[in-house]
Scaffold this motif. Structure first.
Motif, PDB file in Angstrom:
ATOM      1  N   ASN A 140      34.673  34.646  28.840  1.00 28.20           N
ATOM      2  CA  ASN A 140      34.990  36.070  28.990  1.00 28.20           C
ATOM      3  C   ASN A 140      33.694  36.886  28.977  1.00 28.20           C
ATOM      4  O   ASN A 140      32.610  36.344  28.721  1.00 28.20           O
ATOM      5  N   LYS A 141      33.788  38.176  29.250  1.00 30.78           N
ATOM      6  CA  LYS A 141      32.594  39.029  29.366  1.00 30.78           C
ATOM      7  C   LYS A 141      31.802  39.097  28.074  1.00 30.78           C
ATOM      8  O   LYS A 141      30.589  39.280  28.091  1.00 30.78           O
ATOM      9  N   GLU A 142      32.486  38.936  26.949  1.00 33.61           N
ATOM     10  CA  GLU A 142      31.805  38.978  25.655  1.00 33.61           C
ATOM     11  C   GLU A 142      31.164  37.634  25.307  1.00 33.61           C
ATOM     12  O   GLU A 142      30.485  37.516  24.295  1.00 33.61           O
ATOM     13  N   ALA A 143      31.422  36.614  26.130  1.00 30.48           N
ATOM     14  CA  ALA A 143      30.903  35.250  25.930  1.00 30.48           C
ATOM     15  C   ALA A 143      31.340  34.669  24.590  1.00 30.48           C
ATOM     16  O   ALA A 143      30.599  33.955  23.932  1.00 30.48           O
ATOM     17  N   THR A 144      32.578  34.984  24.196  1.00 34.72           N
ATOM     18  CA  THR A 144      33.080  34.507  22.905  1.00 34.72           C
ATOM     19  C   THR A 144      34.220  33.506  23.027  1.00 34.72           C
ATOM     20  O   THR A 144      34.510  32.785  22.083  1.00 34.72           O
ATOM     21  N   ALA A 145      34.878  33.490  24.181  1.00 37.11           N
ATOM     22  CA  ALA A 145      36.064  32.639  24.348  1.00 37.11           C
ATOM     23  C   ALA A 145      36.288  32.404  25.850  1.00 37.11           C
ATOM     24  O   ALA A 145      35.678  33.070  26.680  1.00 37.11           O
ATOM     25  N   PRO A 146      37.180  31.479  26.174  1.00 39.87           N
ATOM     26  CA  PRO A 146      37.506  31.293  27.589  1.00 39.87           C
ATOM     27  C   PRO A 146      38.112  32.567  28.180  1.00 39.87           C
ATOM     28  O   PRO A 146      38.790  33.318  27.495  1.00 39.87           O
ATOM     29  N   ASP A 147      37.839  32.779  29.445  1.00 35.90           N
ATOM     30  CA  ASP A 147      38.363  33.948  30.140  1.00 35.90           C
ATOM     31  C   ASP A 147      39.709  33.584  30.765  1.00 35.90           C
ATOM     32  O   ASP A 147      39.801  33.265  31.949  1.00 35.90           O
ATOM     33  N   TRP A 148      40.755  33.647  29.964  1.00 41.72           N
ATOM     34  CA  TRP A 148      42.094  33.278  30.407  1.00 41.72           C
ATOM     35  C   TRP A 148      42.554  34.186  31.549  1.00 41.72           C
ATOM     36  O   TRP A 148      43.227  33.731  32.469  1.00 41.72           O
ATOM     37  N   GLN A 149      42.179  35.455  31.489  1.00 41.52           N
ATOM     38  CA  GLN A 149      42.601  36.397  32.535  1.00 41.52           C
ATOM     39  C   GLN A 149      41.964  36.050  33.879  1.00 41.52           C
ATOM     40  O   GLN A 149      42.616  36.104  34.913  1.00 41.52           O
ATOM     41  N   PHE A 150      40.683  35.676  33.867  1.00 44.31           N
ATOM     42  CA  PHE A 150      40.033  35.246  35.110  1.00 44.31           C
ATOM     43  C   PHE A 150      40.755  34.036  35.696  1.00 44.31           C
ATOM     44  O   PHE A 150      41.015  33.981  36.905  1.00 44.31           O
ATOM     45  N   MET A 151      41.077  33.064  34.843  1.00 37.71           N
ATOM     46  CA  MET A 151      41.760  31.855  35.315  1.00 37.71           C
ATOM     47  C   MET A 151      43.104  32.209  35.952  1.00 37.71           C
ATOM     48  O   MET A 151      43.450  31.698  37.019  1.00 37.71           O
ATOM     49  N   GLU A 152      43.848  33.084  35.294  1.00 44.14           N
ATOM     50  CA  GLU A 152      45.155  33.491  35.816  1.00 44.14           C
ATOM     51  C   GLU A 152      45.004  34.223  37.149  1.00 44.14           C
ATOM     52  O   GLU A 152      45.691  33.910  38.128  1.00 44.14           O
ATOM     53  N   ASP A 153      44.092  35.182  37.203  1.00 43.15           N
ATOM     54  CA  ASP A 153      43.884  35.946  38.434  1.00 43.15           C
ATOM     55  C   ASP A 153      43.420  35.049  39.579  1.00 43.15           C
ATOM     56  O   ASP A 153      43.867  35.205  40.721  1.00 43.15           O
ATOM     57  N   TYR A 154      42.537  34.125  39.291  1.00 41.68           N
ATOM     58  CA  TYR A 154      42.026  33.221  40.316  1.00 41.68           C
ATOM     59  C   TYR A 154      43.150  32.370  40.912  1.00 41.68           C
ATOM     60  O   TYR A 154      43.265  32.241  42.139  1.00 41.68           O
ATOM     61  N   MET A 155      43.995  31.812  40.053  1.00 37.81           N
ATOM     62  CA  MET A 155      45.073  30.950  40.541  1.00 37.81           C
ATOM     63  C   MET A 155      46.143  31.766  41.279  1.00 37.81           C
ATOM     64  O   MET A 155      46.726  31.285  42.249  1.00 37.81           O
ATOM     65  N   LYS A 156      46.403  32.985  40.858  1.00 39.74           N
ATOM     66  CA  LYS A 156      47.344  33.845  41.588  1.00 39.74           C
ATOM     67  C   LYS A 156      46.810  34.143  42.990  1.00 39.74           C
ATOM     68  O   LYS A 156      47.555  34.126  43.969  1.00 39.74           O
ATOM     69  N   GLN A 157      45.507  34.410  43.066  1.00 37.76           N
ATOM     70  CA  GLN A 157      44.878  34.674  44.361  1.00 37.76           C
ATOM     71  C   GLN A 157      44.985  33.440  45.265  1.00 37.76           C
ATOM     72  O   GLN A 157      45.322  33.556  46.442  1.00 37.76           O
ATOM     73  N   LYS A 158      44.719  32.268  44.731  1.00 36.89           N
ATOM     74  CA  LYS A 158      44.827  31.027  45.507  1.00 36.89           C
ATOM     75  C   LYS A 158      46.257  30.800  45.974  1.00 36.89           C
ATOM     76  O   LYS A 158      46.493  30.387  47.104  1.00 36.89           O
ATOM     77  N   GLU A 159      47.217  31.058  45.090  1.00 35.93           N
ATOM     78  CA  GLU A 159      48.622  30.891  45.452  1.00 35.93           C
ATOM     79  C   GLU A 159      48.986  31.813  46.625  1.00 35.93           C
ATOM     80  O   GLU A 159      49.648  31.382  47.569  1.00 35.93           O
ATOM     81  N   GLN A 160      48.533  33.062  46.565  1.00 35.76           N
ATOM     82  CA  GLN A 160      48.815  34.000  47.650  1.00 35.76           C
ATOM     83  C   GLN A 160      48.169  33.556  48.963  1.00 35.76           C
ATOM     84  O   GLN A 160      48.766  33.677  50.026  1.00 35.76           O
ATOM     85  N   GLN A 161      46.939  33.031  48.898  1.00 35.83           N
ATOM     86  CA  GLN A 161      46.268  32.542  50.104  1.00 35.83           C
ATOM     87  C   GLN A 161      47.049  31.385  50.733  1.00 35.83           C
ATOM     88  O   GLN A 161      47.149  31.295  51.953  1.00 35.83           O
ATOM     89  N   ILE A 162      47.587  30.529  49.908  1.00 38.81           N
ATOM     90  CA  ILE A 162      48.343  29.375  50.411  1.00 38.81           C
ATOM     91  C   ILE A 162      49.700  29.806  50.959  1.00 38.81           C
ATOM     92  O   ILE A 162      50.144  29.326  51.992  1.00 38.81           O
ATOM     93  N   LEU A 163      50.362  30.741  50.279  1.00 38.70           N
ATOM     94  CA  LEU A 163      51.704  31.158  50.679  1.00 38.70           C
ATOM     95  C   LEU A 163      51.724  32.154  51.843  1.00 38.70           C
ATOM     96  O   LEU A 163      52.712  32.237  52.561  1.00 38.70           O
TER      97      LEU A 163
END
Length: 182
Positions: A140-163
């Protein structure tokens, strides 16, 4: 949205976010055909081997990742599993310690599978190797934990590209059918 080029990554232990639990179905010949998916260490079809009836062994709830411990070319492959299932003894369930969306789980499964060349015949995943398994995830931007929101947004974007091509084609067919059909 940030992309892979401008994001920092860090190694995390798999067990920081998941509780590994080994599958328990070890006598395939005794399983009756039914409606519950049986996930094995296959390298295709999301690991689905068959559909079986429930027996006295534990069923695993959906919204988890399954990880092939070994198998013919399948060792180290991870799959997102949305449904309740039975697990072959050559598969480990990775049960999230906190609720994670299907998109995040798809991303994590992809990250695990990218490391599959570490495993194979003679070097399968076992409980010791799982405890020391490190997984590289975006920070994440604070460099303290995984960026779960980035992962979710990235996979949603990929899903839309495929669909998108399929959705466009279906919409054109629907419009054409409505015009021709009156």
């Amino acid at each position: 949205m940030r992309n892979f080029e401008n994001i920092d990554w860090k190694d995390f232990y798999l067990t920081e976010f998941f509780c590994p639990e080994k599958g328990n179905q070890n006598n395939m010949a005794s399983l009756a055909v039914g409606h519950i998916p049986l996930v094995s260490a296959k390298k295709c079809d999301n690991g689905y081997k068959d559909f079986v009836m429930p027996n006295r062994k534990k069923l695993f709830q959906g919204n988890i990742i399954t990880l092939n411990n070994d198998g013919d070319g399948g060792a180290g492959i991870a799959y997102y599993q949305p449904y309740t299932m039975a697990l072959d003894s050559h598969v480990t369930a990775l049960i999230p310690l906190t609720p994670l969306s299907r998109y995040v789980l798809l991303f994590v499964a992809m990250c695990i599978t990218k490391q599959r060349n570490r495993f194979g015949h003679g070097y399968s995943l076992n409980s010791n190797r799982l405890r020391s398994f490190k997984l590289m995830l975006p920070l994440n931007k604070e460099a303290t934990a995984p960026d779960w929101q980035f992962m979710e947004d990235y996979m949603k974007q990929k899903e839309q590209q495929i669909l998108k091509p399929t959705i466009d084609k279906l919409c054109k067919q629907l419009i054409t059918n409505n015009i021709i059909g009156g």
